[in-house]
Design a protein around this motif. Sequence first.
Motif, PDB file in Angstrom:
ATOM      1  N   SER A 153      -3.889   6.720   2.945  1.00 24.53           N
ATOM      2  CA  SER A 153      -5.537   6.437   3.582  1.00 24.53           C
ATOM      3  C   SER A 153      -6.299   6.323   2.428  1.00 24.53           C
ATOM      4  CB  SER A 153      -5.847   7.399   4.769  1.00 24.53           C
ATOM      5  OG  SER A 153      -5.960   8.544   4.015  1.00 24.53           O
ATOM      6  N   THR A 154      -6.336   7.220   1.239  1.00 24.38           N
ATOM      7  CA  THR A 154      -7.080   7.146   0.309  1.00 24.38           C
ATOM      8  C   THR A 154      -6.786   5.720  -0.640  1.00 24.38           C
ATOM      9  OG1 THR A 154      -6.898   9.525  -0.118  1.00 24.38           O
ATOM     10  CG2 THR A 154      -7.436   8.248  -1.913  1.00 24.38           C
ATOM     11  N   LEU A 155      -5.880   5.202  -0.552  1.00 22.26           N
ATOM     12  CA  LEU A 155      -5.694   4.135  -1.326  1.00 22.26           C
ATOM     13  C   LEU A 155      -6.362   2.919  -0.626  1.00 22.26           C
ATOM     14  CD1 LEU A 155      -4.653   2.235  -3.754  1.00 22.26           C
ATOM     15  CD2 LEU A 155      -2.413   2.179  -2.462  1.00 22.26           C
ATOM     16  N   LEU A 213       0.806  -1.145  -0.091  1.00 24.94           N
ATOM     17  CA  LEU A 213      -0.032   0.125  -0.024  1.00 24.94           C
ATOM     18  C   LEU A 213       0.856   1.369  -0.043  1.00 24.94           C
ATOM     19  CD1 LEU A 213      -3.356   0.365   1.896  1.00 24.94           C
ATOM     20  CD2 LEU A 213      -1.529   2.430   2.000  1.00 24.94           C
ATOM     21  N   ARG A 214       1.700   1.296   0.797  1.00 23.17           N
ATOM     22  CA  ARG A 214       2.725   2.640   0.811  1.00 23.17           C
ATOM     23  C   ARG A 214       3.479   2.641  -0.505  1.00 23.17           C
ATOM     24  NH1 ARG A 214       4.464   5.301   5.338  1.00 23.17           N
ATOM     25  NH2 ARG A 214       3.712   3.852   6.668  1.00 23.17           N
ATOM     26  N   ASP A 215       3.958   1.409  -1.221  1.00 24.88           N
ATOM     27  CA  ASP A 215       4.804   1.689  -2.240  1.00 24.88           C
ATOM     28  C   ASP A 215       3.675   2.396  -3.410  1.00 24.88           C
ATOM     29  OD1 ASP A 215       6.935   0.923  -1.165  1.00 24.88           O
ATOM     30  OD2 ASP A 215       6.937  -1.040  -1.983  1.00 24.88           O
ATOM     31  N   LEU A 216       2.478   1.783  -3.453  1.00 22.89           N
ATOM     32  CA  LEU A 216       1.741   2.351  -4.657  1.00 22.89           C
ATOM     33  C   LEU A 216       1.210   3.432  -4.303  1.00 22.89           C
ATOM     34  CD1 LEU A 216       0.214   1.621  -7.043  1.00 22.89           C
ATOM     35  CD2 LEU A 216      -1.596   0.611  -5.777  1.00 22.89           C
ATOM     36  N   ALA A 217       1.043   4.006  -3.005  1.00 25.58           N
ATOM     37  CA  ALA A 217       0.227   5.414  -2.784  1.00 25.58           C
ATOM     38  C   ALA A 217       1.428   6.404  -2.871  1.00 25.58           C
ATOM     39  CB  ALA A 217       0.142   5.419  -1.365  1.00 25.58           C
TER      40      ALA A 217
END
Length: 449
Positions: free
Chosen positions: A55-57, A43-47
């Motif tokens: 939080s949006t992702l 999640l962190r890498d894609l965001a």
Amino acid sequence: MQNIDSHTLAGHLKDRSATGIARDTATLVRNGVLPVGARLPSLRDLAYELKISPSTLSQAWKELRRLRVLTGRGRNGTFVTGSSFAPRPSRVSAQGHFERIALNLSVAVPDMKLLPPLGEALDYGTHAEGLNSYVRVRILPELERVLRPLWPNHAASMLATNGGYNALYTALHALVPPGSVVAVEAPVPMRILDILEDLRVSILLVENDDHGPTPQSLHAILKESPSVFILQPRISAVTGLFLHPDRMEELGDILSKSDALIIEDDGLGDISLAPPQSLGDRFPDRTIHIRSFSKAYGPDLRMAVLSGSEYLVEQIQSYRAFSAAWTSRILQAAVSWLLQDDETQRLVATATRTYRDRRNLLARHLRDRGVDVPDGAGLCLLAPVHSETFALITLAAHDIAALPGSRFSMHETGHIRLGTGRLEPHEIERLAHVFKLSASEPFILSPDP
């Protein structure tokens, strides 16, 4: 297993809103760009690649998990697990089919041999007032006239619906926004939990004892300010135990200090073996009372009636306008005929007593073997076990299917639900003996020293 890198996936996602990311990701799965089994980037890498807040992702992923398109496996990552995007009732869908099993007690349904014949009723229905008119009537005037003297409160308005769960589904979607807090008495019929989970509300369970929802539990949960409280006003469809009138009065006293909407779901209707009751006269502006006719008169009638204030019923009817704006006049007139036919009422009364006797004969045999199950009525009972998993395996080994209590709650309950509506007397003694074995503490062999 295919690993999807963050740069590649970000290149496919053009809309940076949570809704847009969920929609675009779903399209990628549907088109096979993200195959089932693929592992998504963190999640962190894609965001970071998308230049958005994590939080949006997270919101987007949460929606796709709800649809069972994605699943999270802790530190192992997020995976594509499905390509079907229609939400489905997870508890009811997981019920399974047991055609080849000797004794299927996984369903709490009426005995078809005890249902009244429908031929004359349906023939009568073909002459219903206003037949084939596109005028949207809430309820056939004839049916309302028949029901009014039988109804447990002086409701301002009535509405015919396509079954009890259709009434509940429509009322909740019309009146309760996603994110609300909903209190419901537990154990809960599976389909109600499915509806609430699909609505994306926070579910609070009100504990039950042998007399109904406990005042202490309801009082504690009302501190969380639920917008709705759903209860079964006559008999629990899961336990077969009655809601005592004195307990109903106590619940009303507690609810008087709340502004929660009250939905009374009388799912068993005329086979409850208890008089109807309602808080509708006490709280006329915020009580919806639903009575189903399927269990007593036939599931293919798909008929229920709800009542409430003019404002509430109008809101529900407005929501219905998106789909079936009215319920078949043929079926409404048929139910009206059945309610007035003396022979039909005699058959329903006989069926009601038969269901009670089947249930309570099994309950008595279980009590004789040390399994504590109170007498009640209806189409099932809930019996305590040491382990739900062990009990189900033991029953299955003896060619008996049942459902775990966890299917009617948010967690394991230490109970098994047995459908008793179609039980025959000659099956009960063997069933009680096997159930006693299944309810015991599992025997675990110790390893040799």
